[in-house]
Design a protein around this motif. Structure first.
Motif, PDB file in Angstrom:
ATOM      1  N   LYS A   1      -8.602 -10.866   0.999  1.00 46.69           N
ATOM      2  CA  LYS A   1      -7.594 -11.779   1.540  1.00 46.69           C
ATOM      3  C   LYS A   1      -7.495 -12.516   0.561  1.00 46.69           C
ATOM      4  O   LYS A   1      -8.566 -13.260  -0.202  1.00 46.69           O
TER       5      LYS A   1
ATOM      6  N   ASP B   1      -4.882   0.355  -1.283  1.00 46.31           N
ATOM      7  CA  ASP B   1      -5.324  -0.877  -0.467  1.00 46.31           C
ATOM      8  C   ASP B   1      -6.568  -1.290  -0.526  1.00 46.31           C
ATOM      9  O   ASP B   1      -7.289  -0.354  -1.267  1.00 46.31           O
TER      10      ASP B   1
ATOM     11  N   SER C   1      -0.142  -3.587   1.092  1.00 45.44           N
ATOM     12  CA  SER C   1      -1.262  -3.799   0.327  1.00 45.44           C
ATOM     13  C   SER C   1      -1.924  -5.223   0.713  1.00 45.44           C
ATOM     14  O   SER C   1      -1.120  -6.238   1.085  1.00 45.44           O
ATOM     15  N   SER C   2      -3.123  -5.254   0.843  1.00 51.18           N
ATOM     16  CA  SER C   2      -3.765  -6.575   0.953  1.00 51.18           C
ATOM     17  C   SER C   2      -3.576  -7.786   0.000  1.00 51.18           C
ATOM     18  O   SER C   2      -3.829  -8.806   0.231  1.00 51.18           O
TER      19      SER C   2
ATOM     20  N   GLY D   1      -0.320 -11.425   1.367  1.00 55.46           N
ATOM     21  CA  GLY D   1      -0.847 -11.962   2.522  1.00 55.46           C
ATOM     22  C   GLY D   1      -0.781 -13.761   2.715  1.00 55.46           C
ATOM     23  O   GLY D   1      -0.336 -14.015   1.797  1.00 55.46           O
TER      24      GLY D   1
ATOM     25  N   ASN E   1      -9.818  -4.176   0.892  1.00 51.16           N
ATOM     26  CA  ASN E   1     -10.373  -4.965   1.805  1.00 51.16           C
ATOM     27  C   ASN E   1     -10.528  -6.358   1.322  1.00 51.16           C
ATOM     28  O   ASN E   1     -11.424  -6.765   0.668  1.00 51.16           O
TER      29      ASN E   1
END
Length: 514
Positions: A161, A157, A31-32, A35, A159
């Protein structure tokens, strides 16, 4: 400790398995929410999950900690790493048939920032945005936002970061979240991770799993309304009608431009839409707690919120499988025109429902901001004080810092002839007033139940004495009971008194369920 870790993984795995689509992952995927630059929760076992080829052995390493698991028949794996102290930067490796490496990882305090527009309201639109942005040089505060996705289909998930807090990244981030996190960072001197998944205008029922709402039995009419909408609403048809209307408007350019229609089935009000779309992708990420600013969209159903809000919190806690993590919210601010006379109020009833939740669930708290609102703007710009009042709760309850954190709250009432004497808890150094010496915002009612403005006097440290020429035999008292009340009582530490009433007469939202 071992039993706790196993229970966390078992419960989280059960929810994930229930909601996971039957897709076998051939490649290693995370999953984002994991990171580069992420912050992981200190001093707690760290839950890490992802997907790979079913049956694959997976090993996760972080600093000097390591844990392994076998991916299930859907490719999902869950591991729990031993707790680490605050610090970093570290590197994490996830190895199966492939390897993923995350760098610049800090260990500190992680908080979820959720709710509707007053939580998503950005730093760049708040008070002193230019100064706040220029001063936002905190590389050890890390931020991540979840895009708005409303759906009945579970999402795993998103989009997004992690980014370090800089003058460039902070203007678009949640102001309440940032000011809350900044206060923690400056006080505790540890890294702070903030996850923002708020969605403007969202209703509380959209943040709850559908089956949880069904099992409650208190929301059948609300669910039925949405089921009817799902059967009958045709967005293509609505869009086509809009296109014709817009084309006609383009020809003459007269009047306001037609507003583009929104599909309610993928919006922020439909039950379970936000649970599936913006909560589930981060659900299970080890954290300290959540802050919440929402309620405006549910004010017309305030009595229902008495059950809905604690149900939502419990649903999150159950599915997170991380014990009863801390959950602190912002009570609704003052809004709309000031009330010259005592009156009924849906916003007052919603504030009451919020306050009631503290007595229903442990590890909860309410930041009162009845002094910070703006009559003509539902989005008060002073988010700095809002963030600090939430931070007081966390600093006192989660981190053992001795700071005033709770607003004065109603305790009891005594009738002495034509006087009502109200006693309060959590008064700190004693009750005080803001701006003028005369306490304002109290109303008193007699046998007939009609409320009249009361003359108030502070008595000792924790009492207020009330009288009214129009009430000879007091029966009930209300304080700050309006959308935008004129009120000024606070603790000597500056925390405003919590709005309250001593009567239980049915309010104007009683029975409103959809």
């Amino acid at each position: 400790m071992l039993r706790y870790r196993l229970s966390v993984l078992t419960a989280a795995f059960a929810v994930a398995t229930l909601l996971l689509p039957v897709i076998a992952h051939a490649e290693l995927k995370m999953s984002s929410v994991f990171g580069d630059h992420m912050v992981l929760q200190r001093e707690k076992p760290i839950h890490v999950w992802g997907w790979t080829k079913p049956g694959s052995d997976v090993t996760v390493k972080l600093a000097d900690k390591s844990a392994s698991a076998v991916a299930d028949d859907k490719g999902r794996f869950d591991v729990s790493l031993d707790a680490l102290p605050a610090g970093g930067p570290h590197q994490m490796t996830i190895a199966a048939d492939e390897m993923i490496v995350f760098k610049d990882i800090l260990i500190g305090e992680v908080w979820l920032c959720s709710g509707q527009s007053n939580m998503s309201w950005p730093v760049g639109s708040s008070n002193d945005a230019d100064l706040e942005s220029r001063a936002a040089k905190f590389p050890n505060i890390r931020l991540i936002s979840v895009p708005q996705v409303g759906t009945q289909d579970p999402q795993h998930d998103f989009n997004g970061k992690w980014e370090a807090c800089t003058p460039e990244t902070v203007p678009s981030f949640s102001a309440v979240g940032y000011f809350f996190g900044r206060q923690l960072h400056q006080t505790l001197d540890v890294p702070i991770g903030l996850i923002d998944n708020a969605w403007g205008g969202s209703s509380a029922e959209a943040w709850v799993r559908r089956d949880v709402l069904e099992s409650s039995g208190n929301f059948d009419e609300l669910l039925a309304k949405w089921d009817d909408t799902a059967k009958t609403y045709d967005h293509d048809k609505v869009r086509a009608a809009y296109d014709k209307k817009l084309a006609k408007w383009e020809e003459i350019k007269k009047g306001a431009r037609p507003r583009e229609p929104r599909n309610p089935l993928v919006g922020q009000h439909r039950p379970a839409n936000l649970y599936n779309g913006v909560l589930l992708p981060v659900l299970g990420y080890t954290l300290r707690g959540s802050i919440w600013y929402q309620g405006e969209s549910n004010a017309g159903r305030a009595y229902q919120y008495r059950e809905l809000f604690p149900l939502m919190i419990q649903n999150w806690r159950d599915d997170w499988a991380q014990s009863d993590f801390s959950f602190y919210w912002v009570q609704l601010a003052d809004f709309r025109s000031e009330s010259e006379q005592p009156s009924e109020s849906s916003w007052a009833e919603l504030r009451e429902a919020q306050t009631m939740t503290m007595s229903k669930l442990a590890n909860t708290g309410e930041a009162v901001i009845i002094d910070l609102g703006e009559a003509s703007d539902i989005h008060p710009k002073n988010k700095q004080v809002v963030g600090k009042r939430l931070a007081r709760w966390a600093l006192a309850k989660d981190y053992g810092i001795e700071v005033p954190f709770r607003s004065p709250t109603y305790k009891s009432i005594e009738i002495d002839g034509n006087k009502a004497v109200v006693t309060f808890d959590h008064v700190g150094g004693g009750l005080d007033t803001f701006d003028v010496n005369q306490p304002m915002g109290f109303a008193i009612a007699g046998e007939g139940g009609k409320f009249f403005e009361a003359t108030a006097k502070l008595v000792g440290k924790d009492k207020v004495q009330l009288v009214s020429d129009q009430v000879s035999n007091p029966k009930a008292v209300r304080y700050a009971w309006a959308e935008n009340p004129v009120c000024n009582v606070q603790s000597k530490e500056g925390l405003p008194m919590t709005p309250f009433r001593t009567d239980d007469r049915p309010g104007i939202t009683k029975g409103v369920v959809k």
